[in-house]
Write a protein that holds these residues in place. Structure first.
Motif, short mmCIF file in Angstrom:
data_model
loop_
_atom_site.label_atom_id
_atom_site.label_comp_id
_atom_site.label_asym_id
_atom_site.label_seq_id
_atom_site.Cartn_x
_atom_site.Cartn_y
_atom_site.Cartn_z
N UNK A 85 0.87 -1.08 0.17
CA UNK A 85 -0.28 -0.06 0.02
C UNK A 85 0.82 1.04 -0.13
N UNK A 86 0.45 2.26 -0.62
CA UNK A 86 1.14 3.51 -0.65
C UNK A 86 1.75 4.15 0.69
N UNK A 87 0.80 3.89 1.77
CA UNK A 87 1.22 4.34 3.05
C UNK A 87 0.77 3.52 4.07
N UNK A 88 1.63 3.32 5.21
CA UNK A 88 1.09 2.68 6.58
C UNK A 88 1.75 3.18 7.72
N UNK A 89 0.90 3.55 8.84
CA UNK A 89 1.39 4.35 9.89
C UNK A 89 0.87 3.71 11.03
N UNK A 90 1.51 3.76 12.25
CA UNK A 90 1.05 3.02 13.54
C UNK A 90 1.14 3.94 14.73
N UNK A 91 0.40 4.11 15.48
CA UNK A 91 0.40 4.87 16.75
C UNK A 91 0.09 3.99 17.87
N UNK A 92 0.67 4.30 19.16
CA UNK A 92 0.30 3.77 20.48
C UNK A 92 -0.30 5.04 21.47
N UNK A 93 -1.45 4.38 21.92
CA UNK A 93 -1.94 5.52 23.09
C UNK A 93 -2.46 4.82 24.37
N UNK A 94 -1.84 5.41 25.41
CA UNK A 94 -2.54 4.63 26.66
C UNK A 94 -3.48 5.58 27.02
N UNK A 95 -4.56 5.58 27.03
CA UNK A 95 -5.77 6.56 27.52
C UNK A 95 -5.74 6.65 28.79
N UNK A 96 -5.71 5.68 29.49
CA UNK A 96 -5.70 6.01 30.88
C UNK A 96 -4.74 6.73 31.96
N UNK A 97 -3.53 6.96 31.26
CA UNK A 97 -2.58 7.65 31.62
C UNK A 97 -2.23 8.88 30.81
N UNK A 98 -3.12 8.94 29.69
CA UNK A 98 -3.01 10.19 28.78
C UNK A 98 -1.58 10.35 28.21
N UNK A 99 -1.09 9.23 27.78
CA UNK A 99 -0.10 9.03 27.14
C UNK A 99 -0.14 8.90 25.54
N UNK A 100 0.41 9.67 24.69
CA UNK A 100 0.41 9.33 23.24
C UNK A 100 -0.73 10.33 22.57
N UNK A 101 -0.76 10.01 21.53
CA UNK A 101 -0.53 8.95 20.67
C UNK A 101 1.12 9.00 20.34
N UNK A 102 1.77 7.89 20.39
CA UNK A 102 3.16 7.79 20.14
C UNK A 102 3.23 7.12 18.65
N UNK A 103 3.71 8.23 17.81
CA UNK A 103 3.95 7.65 16.52
C UNK A 103 5.06 6.64 16.16
N UNK A 104 4.80 5.83 15.14
CA UNK A 104 5.71 4.77 14.88
C UNK A 104 5.71 4.73 13.24
#
Length: 673
Positions: free
Chosen positions: A608-627
């Motif tokens: 596919x032309x593009x793929x992106x990933x992110x991680x978010x810990x909503x309970x601790x308000x961390x992220x989204x951390x992009x990869x």
């Protein structure tokens, strides 16, 4: 006419029951329109430590109750705490008790999909190592048994009632306005209203048991009925009942006030008002299906619902009008036969309806299937092929009947052109028929002789009247009454003779046979359509198969501590369907190795032309951390040193772009230790 019509109608009824029974028997108990596309822990997975929750991902949003998801230990005791809750998108989770022992656990679920159909199933996972379990792996059965069969039959009756009600009224207003005074057509349209009203009430009472316990005794449970009224399907059924009250008023005016109007201008104005009101009510009734079934969920619901309404109205105009025409051809009285012009007007109406059906049907097929292979690889596609074939047969029969309709005439054939009727009797010349009906015997009484050349009942009446005149015992009032009675008898005999001769016309006879054949095919077509509405769409079925195949191979990774997430996606464009899989190792706090795979529904890797990933810990308000992973090979991306700072329930979101304009983001939650 009655002797020949009754056996044919009985044959159609038996055909209806046989086809409906066969289709409902083969539909299976689940007949769901949502599918389980993922779970955590996955099917068959062996976890090295006890999970804190179980999450289920479906192909569309579902409705849950407190006991919709249950997790049972090897001894069959529930280990979940509280009810399930949504954790994002179409994923739902239930929390588990702490300190779970090693062994095999069974997850059972019973929910209601967004298009109103029950979904149920079960799967197992293990902690430490698999063990024997006393729990059956089949899970609850939703939408099956006696209640499921009764509910399916109620759906069939509701569709049939709507078609007859809307289509019959359309035939009267648009094609044959004189038919508003024909008793047979009145009974047909009123019967459609009664069938639709009764079926709607029946479905409302059965709904709770159909989506829940499956016990027929729960039909009378008022608490369960109250819960149904709070759902989308319950609201749609109540709305349908309210619209049926308006439809009752419409029918009363059509067959009451309208038929009694004699002024031409007033009658035309009333017909116009009835047409506008009828379209509004019919569209509202069709919307009660669209708002709670296939069209209300999935791709492009804002467009799919009005398309579904047009589709239902076109079906009603065609098949309901066909039923009304069949009734008029066979059951209309001799005094008001259906005119050739009315037949030709219906032919044009049916042609327009078929064009609307084709246009809306193509869109619905694309929306529900998504690929050509779904026609043959899914039950929905196979039923759709049968429906297309039946529509083609109907169109073919209609094409054969068009020449008969075009050459149809209202003129009564001459005495020398009488033909054999469908009952097998030869028609006699008009002159002989007149003689047998009593001839001029009635006029003899006025001259005091009572003698005529006729040999029928009228002759005897004439002799009796003549005798009364000779003896002076007849009264003027009695003679007038007797003369009026004889006039009515002669008019009825003459009208019946003209109808026999008219029906003996080859074109009218052929048209009646072709319309009867169309009606027989329509009965089967409606049964297939009802089965389609209870069958899982091909697009959903293929996505579920792909997700199941992907998760089957992830059990080894689960055992070694690695985490595998499989997320089906559909960007809506050409080639926009597939499954994205993420492997995260060791799925612990700190640095992790991530591999991302993109596959089509058939398991073939593609780029596919593009793929992106992110991680978010909503309970601790961390992220989204992009990869931003690096492309390795076809359908494979990877990233090293993916840092996850704390343990918790992380949301993993993947954005997939398949073209310049087609893009979608899918997500799933994962427990990071």
């Amino acid at each position: 006419m009655t002797r020949t019509t009754a056996p044919r109608l009985r044959v159609l009824l038996l055909l209806l029951l046989a086809v409906t029974g066969a289709l409902l028997a083969g539909a299976g108990p689940a007949s769901a329109h949502a599918a389980l596309t993922g779970s955590d822990p996955a099917q068959g997975a062996v976890a090295d430590r006890a999970p804190t929750r179980v999450s289920l991902t479906f192909s569309e949003k579902v409705a849950l109750s407190d006991d919709s998801v249950r997790v049972l230990d090897p001894r069959g005791k529930p280990v979940q705490t509280g009810g399930p809750a949504g954790v994002g998108g179409t994923t739902y989770a239930v929390q588990l008790k702490s300190g779970l022992a090693k062994g095999t656990y069974t997850v059972t679920y019973q929910v209601v999909s967004a298009d109103s159909h029950p979904v149920a199933g079960a799967y197992t996972f293990s902690i430490g190592a698999p063990s024997p379990t006393v729990v059956s792996g089949t899970g609850p059965v939703a939408g099956g048994g006696v209640v499921g069969g009764l509910y399916a039959f109620g759906r069939y009756v509701s569709y049939a009632g709507f078609i007859v009600l809307a289509g019959g009224a359309a035939f009267v207003l648009a094609c044959w306005q004189r038919g508003a005074g024909v008793r047979a057509l009145q009974r047909l349209v009123v019967g459609g209203w009664v069938a639709l009203t009764a079926a709607t009430l029946w479905l409302l009472l059965l709904r709770g048991s159909y989506t829940g316990s499956g016990r027929f005794a729960d039909v009378c449970d008022l608490d369960l009925l109250g819960q149904v009224l709070q759902t989308k399907t319950g609201a749609a059924l109540v709305s349908r009942l309210l619209l049926l009250a308006a439809a009752a008023l419409f029918v009363a005016v059509l067959f009451g006030t309208y038929t009694r109007r004699e002024d031409g201008t007033e009658k035309r104005d009333l017909a116009f008002g009835l047409a506008i009101g009828g379209v509004v009510v019919a569209a509202g009734l069709a919307t009660s299906w669209a708002m709670a079934e296939h069209a209300s969920t999935g791709l492009q619901p804002g467009l799919a619902m009005p398309v579904d309404v047009v589709h239902l109205l076109a079906v009603a105009a065609w098949l309901g009008g066909l039923t009304a025409l069949l009734t008029a051809l066979y059951r209309a009285p001799a005094e008001t036969p259906v005119e050739a012009a009315a037949v030709r007007r219906f032919s044009r109406l049916a042609f327009g309806s078929v064009l609307a059906l084709v246009a809306t049907g193509v869109y619905q097929s694309w929306r529900q299937l998504g690929s050509w292979t779904a026609f043959t690889e899914t039950r929905y596609g196979q039923l759709l092929l049968v429906k297309i074939a039946l529509v083609a047969v109907l169109v073919g029969i209609a094409a054969l009947s068009r020449p008969w309709a075009a050459r149809l005439t209202d003129r009564v054939p001459g005495p020398g052109k009488a033909r054999r009727t469908e009952a097998g009797r030869d028609q006699v010349p008009a002159a002989r028929a007149t003689g047998e009906s009593g001839g001029t015997g009635g006029t003899g009484g006025a001259g005091g002789k009572g003698g005529g050349t006729g040999k029928g009942k009228d002759d005897r009446d004439g002799n009796a009247a003549g005798a009364g005149a000779r003896t002076g015992k007849g009264s003027g009032t009695g003679d007038a009454r007797r003369a009026a009675q004889l006039a009515r008898q002669r008019a009825a005999v003459d009208a019946a003779r003209q109808k026999r001769l008219r029906d003996a016309d080859a074109h009218r006879f052929g048209l009646r046979r072709s319309v009867l054949a169309e009606a027989g095919v329509a009965v089967v077509l409606l049964a297939v359509t009802t089965a389609l509405t209870q069958t899982e769409p091909g697009r959903t079925e293929q996505e579920a198969k792909a997700a199941t195949a992907a998760t089957t191979g992830s059990g080894t990774a689960q055992a070694s501590g690695a985490l595998t997430l499989d997320m089906p996606f559909d960007t809506g464009g050409t080639g926009g369907k597939g499954v994205v899989s993420i492997d995260l190792d060791p799925a612990r706090v700190g640095a992790n190795e991530m591999h991302l795979y993109v596959q089509r529904s058939n398991g073939q890797a593609f780029d596919v032309p593009e793929v992106k990933v992110s991680f978010t810990l909503e309970a601790r308000k961390i992220g989204p951390l992009p990869v931003n992973p690096d492309h390795i090979t076809t359908g494979h991306w990877s990233a090293s040193g993916v840092q996850l700072p704390v343990a918790g329930d992380w949301k993993v979101a993947v954005t997939v772009r398949t073209s310049d304009v087609d893009q979608v983001t899918v997500s799933k939650n994962a427990q990071i230790g």
